[in-house]
Scaffold this motif. Structure first.
Motif, PDB file in Angstrom:
ATOM      1  N   ASN A   1       0.848  -1.185   0.000  1.00 51.30           N
ATOM      2  CA  ASN A   1       0.000   0.000   0.000  1.00 51.30           C
ATOM      3  C   ASN A   1       0.885   1.238   0.000  1.00 51.30           C
ATOM      4  N   THR A   2       0.370   2.346  -0.517  1.00 52.02           N
ATOM      5  CA  THR A   2       1.159   3.580  -0.561  1.00 52.02           C
ATOM      6  C   THR A   2       1.510   4.076   0.828  1.00 52.02           C
ATOM      7  N   GLU A   3       0.553   3.961   1.759  1.00 51.98           N
ATOM      8  CA  GLU A   3       0.783   4.428   3.127  1.00 51.98           C
ATOM      9  C   GLU A   3       1.623   3.403   3.883  1.00 51.98           C
ATOM     10  N   CYS A   4       2.649   3.882   4.565  1.00 56.47           N
ATOM     11  CA  CYS A   4       3.485   2.964   5.338  1.00 56.47           C
ATOM     12  C   CYS A   4       3.973   3.657   6.606  1.00 56.47           C
ATOM     13  N   TYR A   5       4.441   2.852   7.561  1.00 47.50           N
ATOM     14  CA  TYR A   5       4.920   3.384   8.834  1.00 47.50           C
ATOM     15  C   TYR A   5       6.053   4.376   8.633  1.00 47.50           C
ATOM     16  N   ARG A   6       6.867   4.149   7.613  1.00 48.30           N
ATOM     17  CA  ARG A   6       8.066   4.965   7.380  1.00 48.30           C
ATOM     18  C   ARG A   6       7.723   6.456   7.275  1.00 48.30           C
ATOM     19  N   ILE A   7       6.572   6.775   6.723  1.00 48.64           N
ATOM     20  CA  ILE A   7       6.180   8.173   6.544  1.00 48.64           C
ATOM     21  C   ILE A   7       6.127   8.888   7.893  1.00 48.64           C
ATOM     22  N   TYR A   8       5.451   8.280   8.852  1.00 55.89           N
ATOM     23  CA  TYR A   8       5.266   8.904  10.161  1.00 55.89           C
ATOM     24  C   TYR A   8       6.541   8.845  10.998  1.00 55.89           C
ATOM     25  N   GLU A   9       7.314   7.794  10.820  1.00 55.31           N
ATOM     26  CA  GLU A   9       8.560   7.659  11.567  1.00 55.31           C
ATOM     27  C   GLU A   9       9.581   8.694  11.103  1.00 55.31           C
ATOM     28  N   ALA A  10       9.589   8.982   9.802  1.00 53.52           N
ATOM     29  CA  ALA A  10      10.485  10.021   9.286  1.00 53.52           C
ATOM     30  C   ALA A  10      10.109  11.380   9.859  1.00 53.52           C
ATOM     31  N   CYS A  11       8.807  11.666   9.936  1.00 54.47           N
ATOM     32  CA  CYS A  11       8.350  12.945  10.500  1.00 54.47           C
ATOM     33  C   CYS A  11       8.817  13.113  11.935  1.00 54.47           C
ATOM     34  N   SER A  12       8.864  12.014  12.686  1.00 51.14           N
ATOM     35  CA  SER A  12       9.283  12.081  14.088  1.00 51.14           C
ATOM     36  C   SER A  12      10.695  12.636  14.225  1.00 51.14           C
ATOM     37  N   TYR A  13      11.532  12.416  13.205  1.00 50.36           N
ATOM     38  CA  TYR A  13      12.919  12.859  13.252  1.00 50.36           C
ATOM     39  C   TYR A  13      13.175  14.082  12.363  1.00 50.36           C
ATOM     40  N   GLY A  14      12.122  14.652  11.793  1.00 56.27           N
ATOM     41  CA  GLY A  14      12.314  15.821  10.953  1.00 56.27           C
ATOM     42  C   GLY A  14      12.940  15.510   9.615  1.00 56.27           C
ATOM     43  N   SER A  15      12.875  14.250   9.186  1.00 54.96           N
ATOM     44  CA  SER A  15      13.359  13.845   7.868  1.00 54.96           C
ATOM     45  C   SER A  15      12.173  13.856   6.907  1.00 54.96           C
ATOM     46  N   VAL A  16      12.280  14.587   5.824  1.00 53.19           N
ATOM     47  CA  VAL A  16      11.132  14.803   4.935  1.00 53.19           C
ATOM     48  C   VAL A  16      10.821  13.530   4.144  1.00 53.19           C
ATOM     49  N   PRO A  17       9.597  13.002   4.242  1.00 51.15           N
ATOM     50  CA  PRO A  17       9.239  11.842   3.424  1.00 51.15           C
ATOM     51  C   PRO A  17       9.143  12.210   1.944  1.00 51.15           C
ATOM     52  N   VAL A  18       9.808  11.432   1.115  1.00 50.48           N
ATOM     53  CA  VAL A  18       9.653  11.549  -0.336  1.00 50.48           C
ATOM     54  C   VAL A  18       8.739  10.397  -0.742  1.00 50.48           C
ATOM     55  N   VAL A  19       7.478  10.711  -0.997  1.00 50.83           N
ATOM     56  CA  VAL A  19       6.441   9.690  -1.138  1.00 50.83           C
ATOM     57  C   VAL A  19       6.128   9.438  -2.612  1.00 50.83           C
ATOM     58  N   GLU A  20       6.136   8.166  -2.967  1.00 43.13           N
ATOM     59  CA  GLU A  20       5.719   7.773  -4.318  1.00 43.13           C
ATOM     60  C   GLU A  20       4.195   7.868  -4.374  1.00 43.13           C
ATOM     61  N   ASP A  21       3.713   8.878  -5.059  1.00 41.43           N
ATOM     62  CA  ASP A  21       2.284   9.221  -5.058  1.00 41.43           C
ATOM     63  C   ASP A  21       1.555   8.395  -6.119  1.00 41.43           C
ATOM     64  N   VAL A  22       1.460   7.097  -5.861  1.00 42.74           N
ATOM     65  CA  VAL A  22       0.869   6.166  -6.819  1.00 42.74           C
ATOM     66  C   VAL A  22      -0.133   5.269  -6.102  1.00 42.74           C
TER      67      VAL A  22
END
Length: 444
Positions: free
Chosen positions: A333-354
Motif C-alpha cells: 500500500n502507498t501508506e506505510c509506517y516509514r512516513i510517520y517515523e520520518a516525521c518524528s525525526y524531521g526527515s522529509v518523506p519523499v512519497v511515491e504518489d501512486v
C-alpha cells in the motif's frame, strides 16, 4: 602593649563592619561582571548574527546543553500541569465514560501518540496494561495486552472503542470474535455505543465489517479506517492514520536541539524490503545507475522482518536521524509506517504518489487519492510519480543551505505535532457528538 580580651573583640567587630561596608558597596554601586564563559549573545528575533561572533567574548560553550535542559524542564512543567488538571477534573463526574480495548498494535499509537495517555505497567511485555485519561467531558480508560480477553473484562462504561486488526484472514477471524462479544453486550444492554478503529486490508477489501455498521443494520456507531477507502464520509466512517510501527517498539520521539540544528551526513535514506516486480526494484536500479550510494544511506533486504534486533533498530533510527530525506516507495500500500517515523525525526518523506492495486480509491477521479488524510491536512512532503525524478531532486537538495534545511525540519516536526493534536481533538469530538447526542435523544 598587652592585648586584652576586650581589645581583641573590638578589633574583630571593626573588621566585620569594614567587610560588610565593602560588600554593600559592591552590590549596590558597581555594575555586574559576567565571566567570559557565561556570556550569551543577546539578539532580537530576526536580527542577523555577526558572522564572526564565535571569536568574540559572547561565546557560550554550554549553550546547546542549556537549551536541551530548558526544553526538558519545560516539558516536565507542562506534564505536571496536565497531571494536576486531570486530578482536579476527576472530582467532577464526566459526562461520558469510554473504555478503549486495544486488540491491535495501532491501539498504542492511538493511546500514547495521539491521545498522549500513559500506561501502567511500563513494560511492553506485561500481560495487562492500563491507562486513564480525562478530557473536559470524557473519561477514557485504555486496556491492552494478551490478558485482555472476552468474558474477563470488567465493563465499567456504557461506551466502548474497539481497536482491531483486519489486515489478513487470521486477524479478521480474531476481530470477528471481539465484535460478536461486543454485540452480545449491546444486546444485553451492558453497552450503549460502540466505535471501531480498524487496521484495514492493504488492498481495502473490508466488506466483512460492513454488516456490523449501524447504517447497515449492525451495532457499530462509528468506524475509523486505516488506509484510503471509498467508504469514508466523515459522518460515521472516518479515515485514521497508520502511524508508527508500535509493534516494533517505535518510541515517542521528542525533538531536541541537535536533531534540528546539526548537519546531517546523508541527503536521503531507504531502509526496507525489496519486493519482486515492485517500484522498489526500480528505485534500487536508479540509485546504482546514478551512483547515489554515497549521497544516500541505502540498506535493502530481501525478506520482510516482523521484529527488530537491537542492531537493526539502532541502524534504522540512525538512518532517519542522519538523513534530510526519507525515500518512501510504495509497498503493498502507498501508506506505510516509514512516513510517520520520518516525521518524528524531521526527515522529509519523499512519497511515491501512486495508487496501489485494490479498491482503496481511484486516483484518476480525485487528486486526493492516495493518502487523502495526509494531503487534506497539508502534509509538507515531497510527492513524486516516478523514481526517475530522484536524481534531479537530489541535485536540488545539494544546493540547499543548512539554514534552509533547518527551517524545513522545523516545519515537518511542527506539522506532525499539529497533525496529532488535530486528530486527538477530532477523535474526541466525534465520539462526544455521536455518543452524547444519541443519549440525549433517547432520554427525550
Amino acid at each position: 602593649m598587652r592585648l586584652t580580651r576586650k581589645r581583641f573583640c573590638s578589633f574583630i567587630v571593626f573588621i566585620y563592619c569594614l567587610f560588610s561596608l565593602y560588600a554593600a558597596y559592591s552590590v549596590f554601586f558597581t555594575s555586574a561582571q559576567v565571566s567570559r564563559v557565561h556570556r550569551v549573545v543577546s539578539k532580537k528575533e530576526g536580527e542577523k548574527r555577526d558572522p564572526h561572533y564565535l571569536a568574540k567574548e559572547e561565546w557560550n560553550p554550554w549553550e546547546e546543553d542549556e537549551k536541551i535542559v530548558n526544553h526538558l524542564l519545560l516539558k516536565k512543567r507542562i506534564s505536571n500541569q496536565k497531571r494536576l488538571l486531570n486530578r482536579a477534573s476527576y472530582s467532577e463526574p464526566a459526562e461520558l465514560k469510554v473504555q478503549i480495548w486495544g486488540k491491535a498494535a495501532i491501539g498504542l499509537y492511538l493511546w500514547q501518540h495521539i491521545l498522549e495517555g500513559s500506561l501502567e505497567p511500563a513494560e511492553r511485555s506485561a500481560q495487562w496494561r492500563e491507562g486513564h485519561l480525562r478530557t473536559e467531558k470524557t473519561f477514557f480508560r485504555f486496556l491492552t495486552g494478551p490478558a485482555v480477553v472476552p468474558d474477563y473484562l470488567s465493563v465499567e462504561a456504557d461506551n466502548v472503542v474497539l481497536v482491531l486488526n483486519g489486515r489478513e484472514e487470521t486477524k479478521i477471524s480474531f476481530a470477528i470474535q471481539w465484535l460478536h462479544y461486543t454485540q452480545t453486550l449491546v444486546e444485553n444492554r451492558k453497552l450503549q455505543h460502540v466505535a471501531v478503529v480498524l487496521l484495514g486490508s492493504e488492498q481495502c477489501n473490508n466488506d466483512w465489517i460492513r454488516p456490523y455498521l449501524k447504517r447497515h443494520g449492525g451495532f457499530v456507531d462509528l468506524l475509523f479506517f486505516v488506509y484510503d477507502s471509498t467508504w469514508i464520509n466523515d459522518e460515521d466512517v472516518y479515515q485514521w492514520p497508520l502511524g508508527v510501527a508500535t509493534y516494533r517498539n517505535f518510541p515517542i520521539v521528542e525533538p531536541n536541539w541537535s536533531m534540528v540544528q546539526d548537519s546531517r551526513p546523508y541527503v536521503c535514506n531507504f531502509v526496507g524490503t525489496i519486493y519482486s516486480n515492485s517500484s522498489r526494484e526500480t528505485l534500487m536500479d536508479i540509485v546504482k545507475k546514478n551512483g547515489l550510494e554515497q549521497l544516500c544511506l541505502i540498506s535493502p533486504r530481501e525478506q520482510w522482518q516482523p521484529q527488530e534486533t537491537n542492531e537493526s533498530f539502532k541502524s534504522y533510527h540512525d538512518a532517519l536521524l542522519q538523513s534530510d530525506l526519507t525515500l518512501s516507495p510504495v509497498g503493498v500500500n502507498t501508506e506505510c509506517y516509514r512516513i510517520y517515523e520520518a516525521c518524528s525525526y524531521g526527515s522529509v518523506p519523499v512519497v511515491e504518489d501512486v495508487m496501489t492495486p485494490g479498491t482503496c480509491g481511484n486516483s484518476s477521479v480525485t487528486n486526493s487519492a492516495p493518502l487523502q488524510l495526509l494531503k487534506s491536512m497539508g502534509a509538507p512532503f515531497i510527492f513524486i510519480k516516478s523514481w526517475k525524478e530522484l536524481p534531479a531532486l537530489l541535485q536540488k537538495e545539494r544546493s540547499m543551505t543548512l539554514q534552509e534545511k533547518i527551517q524545513r525540519r522545523k516545519r515537518v516536526i511542527e506539522w506532525y505535532r499539529q497533525f496529532k493534536a488535530q486528530l486527538r481533538q477530532r477523535f474526541v469530538q466525534v465520539l462526544e457528538k455521536t455518543f452524547l447526542n444519541d443519549d440525549r435523544e433517547i432520554n427525550v
